[in-house]
Design a protein around this motif. Structure first.
Motif, short mmCIF file in Angstrom:
data_model
loop_
_atom_site.label_atom_id
_atom_site.label_comp_id
_atom_site.label_asym_id
_atom_site.label_seq_id
_atom_site.Cartn_x
_atom_site.Cartn_y
_atom_site.Cartn_z
N LEU A 133 4.26 8.98 0.36
CA LEU A 133 4.65 7.68 0.90
C LEU A 133 5.45 7.98 2.30
O LEU A 133 4.54 7.06 2.92
CB LEU A 133 6.83 7.53 0.08
CG LEU A 133 6.93 6.31 0.81
CD1 LEU A 133 6.29 4.78 0.23
CD2 LEU A 133 8.81 5.91 0.32
N GLU A 134 5.71 9.14 2.30
CA GLU A 134 5.66 9.35 4.11
C GLU A 134 4.54 10.15 4.91
O GLU A 134 4.39 9.48 6.29
CB GLU A 134 6.30 11.01 4.20
CG GLU A 134 6.71 10.93 5.66
CD GLU A 134 7.81 10.17 6.31
OE1 GLU A 134 8.33 9.08 5.93
OE2 GLU A 134 7.52 10.24 7.81
N LEU B 173 1.00 -1.23 0.39
CA LEU B 173 -0.16 0.32 0.08
C LEU B 173 0.89 1.59 0.03
O LEU B 173 0.85 2.25 -1.15
CB LEU B 173 -1.32 0.33 1.03
CG LEU B 173 -1.69 1.21 1.25
CD1 LEU B 173 -3.30 0.56 0.58
CD2 LEU B 173 -1.95 1.60 2.66
N LEU B 174 2.20 1.05 1.26
CA LEU B 174 2.51 1.84 1.22
C LEU B 174 3.04 2.96 -1.01
O LEU B 174 2.87 3.49 -0.55
CB LEU B 174 3.77 1.77 1.30
CG LEU B 174 4.09 2.56 3.24
CD1 LEU B 174 2.54 2.43 3.90
CD2 LEU B 174 5.09 1.90 4.73
N VAL B 175 3.74 1.56 -1.50
CA VAL B 175 4.72 1.57 -2.73
C VAL B 175 3.55 2.13 -3.98
O VAL B 175 3.28 3.15 -4.46
CB VAL B 175 4.76 0.56 -2.81
CG1 VAL B 175 5.50 0.25 -4.73
CG2 VAL B 175 6.04 -0.14 -1.97
N ASN B 176 2.24 1.62 -3.53
CA ASN B 176 1.38 1.95 -4.50
C ASN B 176 0.40 3.51 -4.05
O ASN B 176 0.56 3.99 -4.87
CB ASN B 176 -0.40 0.98 -4.30
CG ASN B 176 0.19 -0.18 -4.76
OD1 ASN B 176 -0.58 -1.41 -4.45
ND2 ASN B 176 0.76 0.05 -6.04
N ALA B 177 0.60 4.12 -2.47
CA ALA B 177 0.57 4.98 -2.64
C ALA B 177 1.14 6.30 -2.97
O ALA B 177 0.64 7.15 -3.18
CB ALA B 177 -0.07 5.19 -0.63
N ALA B 178 2.76 6.10 -3.21
CA ALA B 178 3.96 6.67 -3.38
C ALA B 178 3.37 6.81 -5.37
O ALA B 178 3.45 8.12 -6.17
CB ALA B 178 4.97 6.50 -2.98
N ILE B 179 3.44 5.75 -5.46
CA ILE B 179 3.42 5.48 -7.12
C ILE B 179 2.78 5.80 -8.13
O ILE B 179 2.93 6.51 -9.07
CB ILE B 179 4.19 4.16 -7.44
CG1 ILE B 179 6.03 3.77 -6.84
CG2 ILE B 179 4.39 3.86 -8.68
CD1 ILE B 179 6.44 2.42 -7.32
N ASN B 180 1.16 4.86 -7.51
CA ASN B 180 -0.09 5.18 -8.56
C ASN B 180 -0.34 6.08 -8.88
O ASN B 180 -0.35 7.11 -10.05
CB ASN B 180 -0.82 4.40 -8.47
CG ASN B 180 -0.27 2.70 -7.88
OD1 ASN B 180 0.96 2.76 -8.20
ND2 ASN B 180 -1.27 1.93 -8.27
N PRO B 181 -0.45 7.31 -7.73
CA PRO B 181 -1.11 8.73 -8.24
C PRO B 181 0.01 9.72 -9.17
O PRO B 181 -0.23 10.45 -10.19
CB PRO B 181 -1.40 8.96 -6.61
CG PRO B 181 -1.37 7.94 -5.84
CD PRO B 181 -0.43 7.30 -6.55
N VAL B 182 0.89 9.78 -8.95
CA VAL B 182 2.18 10.24 -9.34
C VAL B 182 2.30 10.42 -10.73
O VAL B 182 2.43 10.61 -11.51
CB VAL B 182 4.04 10.24 -8.39
CG1 VAL B 182 4.88 11.21 -9.48
CG2 VAL B 182 3.77 11.20 -7.33
#
Ligand code: KPL
Length: 315
Positions: free
Chosen positions: A227-228, A194-203
């Motif tokens: 991510l933070e 989830l952390l990775v998806n929250a950072a990579i997917n929207p950007v």
């Protein structure tokens, strides 16, 4: 012994996993929309890139069509899960049911839907996996695998009523070429992804770039803020990640999937709904519940919502 798997969802992930199962000698039935079903019936299911293959699974438009299956693999998007599982449970008897969705709260939605569809004790059948198989849909029945990835499954000894189903699914996936990892702390894997998806997917969705682009400035900083914020919510949920660990995981996945277009970007490009609500939306809600504001995540969520549906491309 699992001889027949019903794969619900003929998108990028359903396609690649269906093909890997098929290549492992398992009979596969794919359930999808009319376009992919027609294409698969005519030309087979085509996987390009890593582990390129052409397989000929059965393809159906309805979840109830086709013969009895030993395992159900549900690879629809998170926002379609409720409808897909209600239909599945109404049409077919209980069987080990593997979920590979991104996001938070998937299990609760699934249990509710299977129960509503008529299964008794759905918790005995539900197996959630965290998958990171990088795949891009090229068109109906055509997918490009841009890496190997892996599938993480819970340790059956800690899976409670689902232990037998977890064993069945683990054995099934181990017969394929997709690396399988078993963990005693599955909740942590859900959050790690989830952390990775929250950072990579929207950007990647907002800027229209492949995953690898987040490794370089200025997008790196934009992704690291997301991510933070996600890491803070994870910590408040009792799943602590050190800042360095979160960044290392973000970089590892961005590198391993560098040429992949994130699932969210693929959805935006096709004018389809995205998983933004199950990822960033859920983070904002959970943050709010514990008094943590997530301004960047909320802004990214709004930006993706505004984008979705604006740039439809035929597929
Ligand atoms: O899960 C993914 C997704 O696209 O949803 C990653 C890991 C970012 C791969 O693209």
């Amino acid at each position: 012994l699992v001889v027949h798997v019903l794969v619900v969802g003929a998108g990028a992930i359903g396609g690649v996993l269906g093909a890997r199962l098929s290549d492992a000698g398992v009979t596969v039935t794919l359930v999808g929309r009319p376009g992919p079903v027609r294409a698969i019936r005519e030309h087979g299911l085509v996987v390009e890139g890593v582990g390129a293959t052409v397989v000929r699974p059965q393809a159906e438009e309805s979840v109830g069509a086709g013969s009895d299956a030993d395992v159900y693999l549900v690879a629809v998007k998170t926002f379609d899960l409720d409808a897909a599982l209600s239909a599945l449970a109404a049409a077919r008897p209980p069987r080990p049911t593997l979920l590979v969705q991104n996001g938070l709260g998937v299990e609760a939605v699934a249990l509710e839907a299977l129960g509503a569809g008529g299964w008794r004790e759905p918790a005995r059948y539900l197996v959630r996996a965290v998958q990171s198989v990088p795949a891009t849909a090229l068109g109906p029945g055509r997918v490009r695998a841009t890496g190997v990835g892996e599938i993480v499954l819970p340790d059956p000894a800690r899976a409670g009523p689902a232990a037998a189903a977890v064993r069945t699914v683990t054995e099934l996936l181990r017969a394929t070429t997709v690396p399988v990892r078993v963990t005693g702390d599955f909740e942590r894997e859900v959050w790690r992804k989830l952390l990775v998806n929250a950072a990579i997917n929207p950007v990647t969705a907002i800027h229209g770039v492949v995953n690898g682009a987040v490794l370089d400035e200025p997008l790196r900083t934009e992704a690291l803020v997301l991510l933070e914020e996600a890491r803070l919510v994870a910590g408040r949920a009792g799943v602590a990640f050190a800042r360095e660990e979160a960044i290392a995981e973000f970089e590892r996945v961005a590198r391993a999937t560098a040429t992949n277009r994130s699932s969210m970007l693929q959805d935006v490009e096709r004018g389809r709904p995205t998983e933004i609500d199950a990822i960033s939306g859920e983070l904002v809600r959970r943050g709010r519940a514990v008094g943590v504001a997530l301004p960047a995540t909320d802004a990214a969520r709004e930006a993706v919502v505004a984008l979705a549906g604006r740039r439809p491309q035929p597929l």
